[in-house]
Design a protein around this motif. Sequence first.
Motif, short mmCIF file in Angstrom:
data_model
loop_
_atom_site.label_atom_id
_atom_site.label_comp_id
_atom_site.label_asym_id
_atom_site.label_seq_id
_atom_site.Cartn_x
_atom_site.Cartn_y
_atom_site.Cartn_z
N PRO A 1 32.70 46.51 40.27
CA PRO A 1 31.97 47.56 40.28
C PRO A 1 32.28 48.68 41.87
CG PRO A 1 29.61 46.51 39.96
CD PRO A 1 30.75 45.45 40.09
N GLY A 2 32.13 50.01 41.33
CA GLY A 2 32.82 51.30 42.60
C GLY A 2 34.05 50.21 43.70
N VAL A 3 35.12 48.88 43.60
CA VAL A 3 36.06 48.80 43.74
C VAL A 3 37.43 49.19 43.80
CG1 VAL A 3 37.26 46.15 44.71
CG2 VAL A 3 34.82 46.46 44.90
N PRO A 4 37.73 50.04 44.08
CA PRO A 4 39.16 50.75 43.92
C PRO A 4 40.09 49.65 43.71
CG PRO A 4 39.00 50.88 45.86
CD PRO A 4 37.33 49.79 45.91
N ILE A 5 40.45 49.45 42.19
CA ILE A 5 41.93 49.08 41.78
C ILE A 5 43.54 49.61 41.19
CG2 ILE A 5 43.00 47.24 40.14
CD1 ILE A 5 40.18 47.82 38.69
N VAL A 6 43.86 48.73 43.16
CA VAL A 6 45.26 49.26 43.00
C VAL A 6 46.14 48.06 42.14
CG1 VAL A 6 47.01 49.62 44.87
CG2 VAL A 6 44.77 49.82 45.63
N THR A 7 47.12 48.48 41.68
CA THR A 7 48.20 47.72 40.55
C THR A 7 49.40 47.68 41.42
OG1 THR A 7 49.03 47.57 39.14
CG2 THR A 7 48.31 49.44 38.43
N TYR A 8 50.22 46.38 41.88
CA TYR A 8 51.23 47.01 41.89
C TYR A 8 52.26 47.67 41.19
CZ TYR A 8 55.91 44.13 44.32
OH TYR A 8 56.72 44.45 45.14
N GLU B 1 44.89 51.51 33.49
CA GLU B 1 42.94 51.05 33.98
C GLU B 1 43.30 51.07 35.45
OE1 GLU B 1 40.90 50.05 32.14
OE2 GLU B 1 42.58 50.49 29.79
N CYS B 2 43.94 51.32 36.22
CA CYS B 2 43.66 51.46 37.58
C CYS B 2 43.28 52.48 38.18
CB CYS B 2 44.75 50.28 38.13
SG CYS B 2 45.46 48.37 37.45
N ASP B 3 43.75 52.65 39.48
CA ASP B 3 43.28 53.87 40.37
C ASP B 3 44.39 54.60 40.67
OD1 ASP B 3 40.30 54.53 40.08
OD2 ASP B 3 40.28 51.72 41.28
N ILE B 4 44.84 54.00 41.56
CA ILE B 4 46.45 53.81 42.42
C ILE B 4 47.90 52.96 42.20
CG2 ILE B 4 45.54 53.40 45.19
CD1 ILE B 4 46.91 56.04 45.59
N VAL C 1 47.81 56.57 26.54
CA VAL C 1 47.36 55.41 27.92
C VAL C 1 49.46 56.70 29.11
CG1 VAL C 1 49.29 52.94 28.41
CG2 VAL C 1 48.04 54.14 26.34
N ALA C 2 50.41 56.88 28.60
CA ALA C 2 50.92 57.20 29.77
C ALA C 2 50.09 58.23 30.51
CB ALA C 2 52.48 58.10 28.72
N ALA C 3 48.84 59.34 29.76
CA ALA C 3 48.57 60.21 30.62
C ALA C 3 47.35 59.79 31.87
CB ALA C 3 47.54 60.71 29.99
N ARG C 4 46.65 57.94 31.21
CA ARG C 4 46.13 57.74 32.13
C ARG C 4 46.32 57.38 33.71
NH1 ARG C 4 42.66 53.74 30.60
NH2 ARG C 4 43.88 53.99 28.27
N THR D 1 46.75 41.38 32.26
CA THR D 1 46.90 42.35 30.75
C THR D 1 45.81 43.89 31.26
OG1 THR D 1 44.80 41.41 29.26
CG2 THR D 1 47.53 40.83 28.94
N ALA D 2 45.50 44.84 30.04
CA ALA D 2 45.14 45.65 30.18
C ALA D 2 43.50 45.06 30.23
CB ALA D 2 45.29 46.78 28.95
N ALA D 3 42.52 44.16 29.58
CA ALA D 3 41.94 43.36 29.17
C ALA D 3 41.80 42.93 30.69
CB ALA D 3 41.92 42.87 27.90
N ASP D 4 42.49 42.36 30.93
CA ASP D 4 41.80 41.92 32.72
C ASP D 4 41.49 42.77 33.42
OD1 ASP D 4 42.90 39.11 31.70
OD2 ASP D 4 44.51 39.65 32.21
N VAL D 5 41.82 44.22 33.00
CA VAL D 5 42.10 44.69 34.57
C VAL D 5 40.33 45.30 34.12
CG1 VAL D 5 42.08 46.77 35.73
CG2 VAL D 5 44.50 44.94 34.86
N ARG D 6 39.87 45.62 32.88
CA ARG D 6 39.00 46.01 32.86
C ARG D 6 37.99 44.52 33.58
NH1 ARG D 6 41.80 48.10 28.37
NH2 ARG D 6 41.57 46.65 26.73
N MET D 7 38.27 43.86 33.10
CA MET D 7 37.19 42.82 33.07
C MET D 7 36.66 42.69 34.71
SD MET D 7 37.37 39.70 34.40
CE MET D 7 38.75 38.83 33.83
N LEU D 8 37.84 43.18 35.56
CA LEU D 8 37.79 43.19 36.94
C LEU D 8 36.70 44.21 37.42
CD1 LEU D 8 41.64 42.33 38.09
CD2 LEU D 8 39.66 40.87 38.98
N ARG D 9 37.53 45.17 36.18
CA ARG D 9 35.79 46.18 36.62
C ARG D 9 35.22 45.83 37.05
NH1 ARG D 9 38.17 51.01 39.37
NH2 ARG D 9 39.78 52.03 38.06
N GLN D 10 34.52 45.41 35.61
CA GLN D 10 33.24 44.70 35.62
C GLN D 10 32.94 44.41 36.63
OE1 GLN D 10 31.82 42.68 31.68
NE2 GLN D 10 31.73 45.69 30.79
N ALA D 11 33.74 42.95 36.59
CA ALA D 11 33.11 41.81 37.94
C ALA D 11 33.22 42.70 39.02
CB ALA D 11 33.42 41.35 37.88
#
Length: 352
Positions: free
Chosen positions: A143-150, A160-163, A324-327, A131-141
């Motif tokens: 910091p500074g690591v890019p998040i690539v989502t399938y 919530e992801c970078d690419i 949400v769509a814009a991000r 979920t989006a909340a899971d990704v926010r939790m990963l972002r906090q855990a």
Amino acid sequence: MTKQPQNQQPLKYTVQIEAETASIYEKVKTVIPQFEWPAIAPYVAEINRLKKEKNAVILAHNYMTPDIFHTVADYVGDSLGLARKATETDAEVIIQCGVHFMAETAKLLNPNKTVIVPDMDAGCSLAESITAADVRMLRQAHPGVPIVTYVNTSAEVKAECDICCTSGNAVEIIESLESDTVLCIPDQFLASWIAKQTKKKILTWQGRCEVHERFTGKEIKAYRKRFNGDITIIAHPECPPDVIEAADFVGSTSGMINYAKEKRPKRVLMVTECSMSDNVAAEVQDVEFIRPCNLCPHMKRITLPKILESLRTLGPEVTVEPEVAARARKAVEAMLAVDEEKARKLANKRVA
Ligand code: 13P
Ligand code: SF4
């Protein structure tokens, strides 16, 4: 064929429909028995007629059954190919024959078009795993690591992801990032396949595809033994690591199709969803397909009667909340930009 949507009367097979669809049947005659065609042809004829009337395009994933893949689809492909096609079409209506996240991706890239998925319940176990909340939790855990989502995720997660990445470009996307550590979510098996091809540290999530996780390395080795090694095994990267290890080639669904069409192995085992072998077998008669059949129940929700209903009613429409769509769009567009850059570099190399 699966039952009609409620209130839809079965269509009649007439002499005119038989004549109109004769050349289409030629394309599928090796995978659809002749006695089934009278039940299928009226849908094919009516869908193809309505498509023109409504200025609609049908984008179909490689896992669609042959009756959809070879007779009504305008474009077929893997998730990456379908996303690219979605940016190129002039049609006002996009019918996405695949699962919900694929339709959402098409909508992100075409906010002003009507995007329809013939069955809203066509989900995906990977998209449901995070979920989006899971990704926010990963972002906090981290910091500074890019998040690539399938790309097999909801728009909320993409936002919530970078690419994004797909199985067709995952390694290039990871390599395009400057960071030495990358979070690659949500498919743990795709992440472990990527990790073997990069020096970067890959962190992941515990998501799995409910279809591909069922294949085992033991089963694949047994096939090799059964045919005395005279078999080519090609697998999708959503399979477990021991399956990937035992395969001769690993690639996206289109990568697998191209491999079979270009290399023409005498005998091939496609370790992925069942319809892939049927779709290629319809075009390639000199290859023997061994079919360990794992069905994706979500993809199989899409049927000709439902596609027809979608064209008649122009629904069910996929919508994404604008903020949400814009991000989320930024993550999809960032992926397509890396692909374009790679294509540009390859073209320059050819010219030089
Ligand atoms: P591809 O992008 O390789 O088509 O994969 C999508 C998918 O859902 C496979 O299970
Ligand atoms: Fe999702 Fe797996 Fe079905 Fe692909 S095959 S749509 S990853 S559940």
